[in-house]
Design a protein around this motif. Structure first.
Motif, short mmCIF file in Angstrom:
data_model
loop_
_atom_site.label_atom_id
_atom_site.label_comp_id
_atom_site.label_asym_id
_atom_site.label_seq_id
_atom_site.Cartn_x
_atom_site.Cartn_y
_atom_site.Cartn_z
N GLY A 89 -29.05 -44.24 29.48
CA GLY A 89 -28.02 -44.39 30.50
C GLY A 89 -27.18 -43.13 30.65
O GLY A 89 -26.88 -42.69 31.76
N GLY A 90 -26.78 -42.54 29.52
CA GLY A 90 -26.00 -41.30 29.56
C GLY A 90 -26.77 -40.17 30.22
O GLY A 90 -26.23 -39.40 31.01
N TRP A 91 -28.06 -40.07 29.90
CA TRP A 91 -28.89 -38.99 30.47
C TRP A 91 -29.07 -39.17 31.98
O TRP A 91 -28.98 -38.20 32.74
CB TRP A 91 -30.24 -38.99 29.77
N CYS A 92 -29.30 -40.41 32.42
CA CYS A 92 -29.53 -40.66 33.85
C CYS A 92 -28.30 -40.33 34.68
O CYS A 92 -28.39 -39.68 35.73
CB CYS A 92 -29.92 -42.12 34.06
N ILE A 93 -27.11 -40.75 34.21
CA ILE A 93 -25.91 -40.48 35.01
C ILE A 93 -25.55 -38.99 34.96
O ILE A 93 -25.02 -38.43 35.93
CB ILE A 93 -24.71 -41.36 34.53
N LYS A 94 -25.88 -38.33 33.87
CA LYS A 94 -25.65 -36.90 33.78
C LYS A 94 -26.50 -36.15 34.80
O LYS A 94 -26.01 -35.24 35.50
CB LYS A 94 -25.95 -36.41 32.36
N LYS A 95 -27.77 -36.53 34.90
CA LYS A 95 -28.67 -35.88 35.86
C LYS A 95 -28.25 -36.19 37.29
O LYS A 95 -28.32 -35.33 38.17
CB LYS A 95 -30.11 -36.33 35.60
N PHE A 96 -27.82 -37.44 37.52
CA PHE A 96 -27.39 -37.80 38.86
C PHE A 96 -26.15 -36.99 39.28
O PHE A 96 -26.08 -36.48 40.40
CB PHE A 96 -27.08 -39.30 38.95
N ALA A 98 -25.24 -34.08 38.19
CA ALA A 98 -25.61 -32.68 38.42
C ALA A 98 -26.18 -32.49 39.82
O ALA A 98 -25.99 -31.43 40.44
CB ALA A 98 -26.61 -32.23 37.36
N TRP A 99 -26.88 -33.51 40.32
CA TRP A 99 -27.46 -33.43 41.67
C TRP A 99 -26.41 -33.76 42.75
O TRP A 99 -26.33 -33.09 43.79
CB TRP A 99 -28.64 -34.39 41.78
N ALA A 100 -25.60 -34.78 42.51
CA ALA A 100 -24.73 -35.32 43.57
C ALA A 100 -23.42 -34.55 43.74
O ALA A 100 -22.93 -34.41 44.87
CB ALA A 100 -24.43 -36.79 43.29
N LYS A 105 -18.82 -34.70 49.60
CA LYS A 105 -17.77 -34.19 50.46
C LYS A 105 -16.40 -34.40 49.82
O LYS A 105 -16.18 -35.38 49.09
CB LYS A 105 -17.81 -34.88 51.83
N GLN A 106 -15.50 -33.50 50.12
CA GLN A 106 -14.15 -33.59 49.56
C GLN A 106 -13.47 -34.88 50.00
O GLN A 106 -13.50 -35.26 51.16
CB GLN A 106 -13.32 -32.39 50.03
N ASN A 113 -18.44 -41.36 42.40
CA ASN A 113 -18.50 -41.48 40.93
C ASN A 113 -18.55 -42.94 40.49
O ASN A 113 -19.36 -43.34 39.65
CB ASN A 113 -17.30 -40.79 40.30
N ASN A 114 -17.66 -43.77 41.04
CA ASN A 114 -17.60 -45.17 40.62
C ASN A 114 -18.84 -45.95 41.03
O ASN A 114 -19.43 -46.70 40.24
CB ASN A 114 -16.35 -45.83 41.18
#
Length: 575
Positions: A89-96, A98-100, A105-106, A113-114
């Motif tokens: 789970g930690g690895w998947c959200i970290k990769k996401f 990094a991409w997102a 947009k500001q 994130n949520n």
């Protein structure tokens, strides 16, 4: 993942031992906590910890959500599943992220994130429910059947043939927390106790080795064994006896025989514990023992027999040994560090504490960091805290897990050598000192001396150019040359070569001056004899440490120990 949460495991074990139907204080209402804790709380803590190790708090949240899927998808305590889903789970959200994050947009950061954590956690929970949970459940069932088969045929003692050497190769946590504890919890949930909780934590084999060194060892190994035995048996820090076994590899036979015989006694009495004891102290083991006199007799008998057998085998090995290796505990500890490097797959460059601390201008907090932030790092922090207090330094000394280190001003980090690179990456602006052994490192004294030197430097007014010139001119005059019988050049890792060259050149000059009665040495700080017949020649920074550490030696401060202009005058005044 397990070690940072071991307090929760102990809480569950104590609640079980006290309040279950056959416990010390049976209480049906309080016993309602037992099943939810082992089913939900403990796996979720492991999942959260695994995720946070990969990607801090956000990774921990997704790891915990993912773990919930494997918990609900099975009917057994899902520790192994939590160890898989948490880091995933930690690895998947970290990769996401990094991409997102570069594409968000500001003003939409919080929304993305949520919802990303929630959606990704939900998907992983579903995968865990239908995929990971059943697989782990089937694997655990197969392992349980295998262990039951071994126990039913009285072969469980043979497990120690593999467990005892593996412990010394630093696979103890992997074996105990990764295999024996999850299977033991399943057995304990139905039978009220499990012998699996006793296989790895049994302190008997290590205690037997240390007792043998107390009576039949040599040198530093013999003198240090009593203290090590107390720490091992009552403190539960088993790592402390590993160097003694590595010092004489034949002692692997001692711990194997002790482990097998101890487990044989546990099996003979039908002994078991209600939960995993951590640390592996005799106190923890007795606290986890089920109520009943025969349960205590069985556990104590197993530990005692393991100790006796290990002691007897070690006695034979040590008495037959004629080599000098048995005295070299320092070399064994260095070998232990190499073994830990291989087990963990890391290596670190050692650094000299004195040289490092010369740059520590504003140290106000010392942290000991290890994998779990417990055990040996806590004891190392306690040892240095006592030294710091006795030295009159107002410094905070604490311990933590290496993954929880944060870069902050005024920080000095002490780690084992194989973890030094990880600590440096976490706290690049801190002062770093690496040691071979948290429990017995000479660098602690160097740290304290270096910090005291820093205070002296800060409190001493700066010299004017005229004062510096006057001090240099009087440097030799202020010595009592008539008393000098020995001249010591001080070396450390950064100037071994220059100190050796300086000694050689100084000795040749003395010989030409026909003053061969003066003993000239190249030594470490710890080898200096504190008498006024000894002259120490050192650089300014090293000389400050010498003056703080010794009261009687004479000191000559030079800018260049190889070719100092003060040498001619000094040699002319020597008797």
């Amino acid at each position: 993942m397990v070690m940072p949460n071991i307090g929760a495991f102990i809480a569950w074990g104590l609640i079980t031992a006290l309040f279950m139907k056959t416990g010390w204080l049976p209480n049906a209402e309080l016993a309602k906590m037992i099943t939810p804790m082992v089913t939900y709380l403990l796996p979720l803590l492991i999942g959260f910890t695994g995720g946070s190790m990969v990607y801090e708090h956000r990774g921990g949240v997704v790891g915990a959500i993912a773990t919930m899927g494997v918990i609900v998808g099975t009917n057994i305590p899902m520790f192994i599943g939590a160890m898989m889903m948490g880091p995933l789970g930690g690895w998947c959200i970290k990769k996401f992220d990094a991409w997102a994050q570069p594409r968000t947009k500001q003003g939409f950061e919080m929304l993305v994130n949520n919802f990303s954590a929630g959606i990704l956690g939900m998907i992983l929970a579903i995968i865990g429910f239908f995929g990971i949970g059943p697989v782990v459940s089937g694997l655990s069932g197969a392992l349980a059947v295998g262990v039951d088969w071994i126990i039913a045929r009285g072969l469980i003692p043979l497990a120690n043939v593999f467990i005892e050497p593996a412990k010394i190769l630093f696979l103890n946590n992997a074996i105990n927390q990764g295999i024996l504890t999850p299977l033991g919890i399943q057995a304990s949930a139905s039978a009220g106790k499990s012998i699996l909780f006793l296989l790895e934590p049994d302190p008997g084999p290590g205690l037997g080795v240390l007792l043998a060194f107390m009576f039949f060892g040599k040198g530093t190994a013999k003198s240090s064994a009593p203290g090590a035995a107390i720490i091992h048996f009552f403190g539960g820090i088993h790592e402390i006896y590993f160097p003694y076994v590595l010092m004489k590899p034949a002692l692997f036979l001692s711990v194997i025989c002790g482990g097998v015989s101890g487990t044989f006694m546990f099996n003979l009495f039908g002994s078991g514990l209600k939960a995993s004891p951590s640390p592996g102290s005799i106190i923890s083991i007795l606290l986890m023992t089920p109520k009943g006199i025969m349960n205590y007799v069985g556990v104590i008998s197993g530990v005692a027999v393991a100790t006796a057998v290990s002691f007897l085998v070690s006695m034979v090995i040590l008495k037959r040994d004629k080599s000098e290796e048995i005295d070299d505990i320092g070399a064994s500890q260095a070998k232990l560090a190499d073994m830990k490097d291989n087990a963990k797959g890391t290596a670190a460059d050692n650094q000299d504490a004195k040289a490092i601390l010369s740059t520590a201008e504003n140290v106000n907090h010392i942290i000991f960091a290890c994998d779990a932030g417990m055990g040996s790092s806590a004891m190392g922090a306690s040892i240095l805290r006592d030294k710091v207090k006795k030295a009159g330094l107002d410094l905070s000394v604490t311990n933590t897990a290496i993954n929880k280190l944060t870069d902050e001003p005024g920080l000095l980090v002490v780690t084992q050598e194989e973890l030094a690179k990880r600590a440096l990456s976490k706290t690049p602006s801190a002062v770093h000192v690496s040691v071979e052994n948290f429990l017995n490192s000479p660098k602690y004294d160097e740290i304290v001396t270096g910090l005291k030197t820093k205070e002296v430097s800060a409190d001493t007014p700066a010299e004017t150019p005229s004062e510096k010139a006057e001090a240099k001119a009087d440097a030799v005059t202020n010595l009592d040359a008539a008393k000098i019988k020995r001249v010591d050049f001080i070396h450390h890792d950064q100037n071994i070569g220059s100190a050796t060259m300086a000694r050689s050149m100084f000795k040749d000059t003395l010989k030409k001056a026909d003053k061969t009665d003066i003993d000239v040495r190249n030594v470490a700080v710890g080898e200096v004899e504190d008498t006024d017949t000894t002259l120490v020649i050192a650089s300014k920074e090293t000389a400050k440490r010498i003056k703080l550490s010794f009261k009687n030696v004479q000191v000559l401060v030079v800018n260049d120990i190889v070719n100092a202009p003060e040498y001619d005058k000094l040699i002319s005044e020597l008797k």
